[in-house]
Design an enzyme around this catalytic site. Sequence first.
Site, PDB file in Angstrom:
ATOM      1  N   VAL A  80      49.196  -4.865 -12.375  1.00 14.38           N
ATOM      2  CA  VAL A  80      47.759  -5.061 -12.235  1.00 14.38           C
ATOM      3  C   VAL A  80      47.095  -5.533 -13.532  1.00 14.38           C
ATOM      4  CG1 VAL A  80      47.024  -2.716 -12.870  1.00 14.38           C
ATOM      5  CG2 VAL A  80      45.712  -4.008 -11.162  1.00 14.38           C
ATOM      6  N   TYR A  81      47.793  -5.456 -14.651  1.00 14.55           N
ATOM      7  CA  TYR A  81      47.185  -5.852 -15.915  1.00 14.55           C
ATOM      8  C   TYR A  81      46.929  -7.363 -15.938  1.00 14.55           C
ATOM      9  CZ  TYR A  81      48.707  -1.279 -17.748  1.00 14.55           C
ATOM     10  OH  TYR A  81      48.918   0.065 -17.964  1.00 14.55           O
ATOM     11  N   VAL A  82      45.660  -7.713 -16.134  1.00 14.01           N
ATOM     12  CA  VAL A  82      45.220  -9.118 -16.167  1.00 14.01           C
ATOM     13  C   VAL A  82      45.759  -9.858 -14.936  1.00 14.01           C
ATOM     14  CG1 VAL A  82      44.753 -11.045 -17.727  1.00 14.01           C
ATOM     15  CG2 VAL A  82      45.610  -8.914 -18.667  1.00 14.01           C
TER      16      VAL A  82
END
Length: 285
Positions: free
Chosen positions: A6-8
């Site tokens: 889900v990061y960036v």
Amino acid sequence: MDTANVYVAGRSEEIVGKAIKDIRSEVVLATKVRMQTADHPNGSGISRKHILQSVEESLQRLQTDYIDLYQVHVWDHLTPIEETLRALDDLVTSGKVRYIGCSNFFAWHLMKSLACSDANRYVRFISIQPQYSLVSREMDREMMSLCLEENVGVIPWAPLGGGFLTGRYTREEPTSGRLSAKVGESAWALRGTERNFTILDAVYSAARELDKTPAQIALAWLLQRKGITSPIFGATTLEQFADNMGAVGWRMPQDIWDRLDEASALPSEYPNRFIAKFARPYASN
């Protein structure tokens, strides 16, 4: 090396994959699953469907055919943990995942998961990734003793309190930087308390005595704490990275470690007071 799908919006995994492509066997690679990655009911959670779809997407972005540590990012109240663990067990059996871990769990979440794995002969969570630092020691209430009892490694995130323990911040509310946030774990209302500044004063004192930086002191305290595997810090410059790496290769004197531990300890609460009196607690370090 730690990241999450889900990061960036997945870009973080792409960057990590590109960076380690030629040294894959030398790296312990960790990523996570659970958060919203698509705008439909199957786009989040730890159901079998979402896990199996997410791991394939992560493997592609990471440019690898296996993940060393695949972590559940946070508990999912809608999915039975038995379903989650069966799916993760299948991934380990298939070779796409080597080990499994969790993050941001209550103690009962972890214990229920471990009991389910034991009862069904599924693979167990070998680690938990919680927020843990001198200014965030909620883990000490129950989770740390559980991890020691069940042999679960602790991989702290925000080991510098979002930058607070680097000494960058004064009592003036910041207008920029991570801790200028109004809400969330990086909110100044959470970090910029008198209690936390008292802890920071103890860190400064230790840094002067040992000729180290505040960040090195905060990280070294964690590294010497029993049960801690590897703190995860997020340096934004090479200078910060080099400073943080100065926390290894030496051992903090016990009296200074004890002073930091005492300054940052949680208030005595029940049942901890009762257990401390009538049952021998776990040693801290």
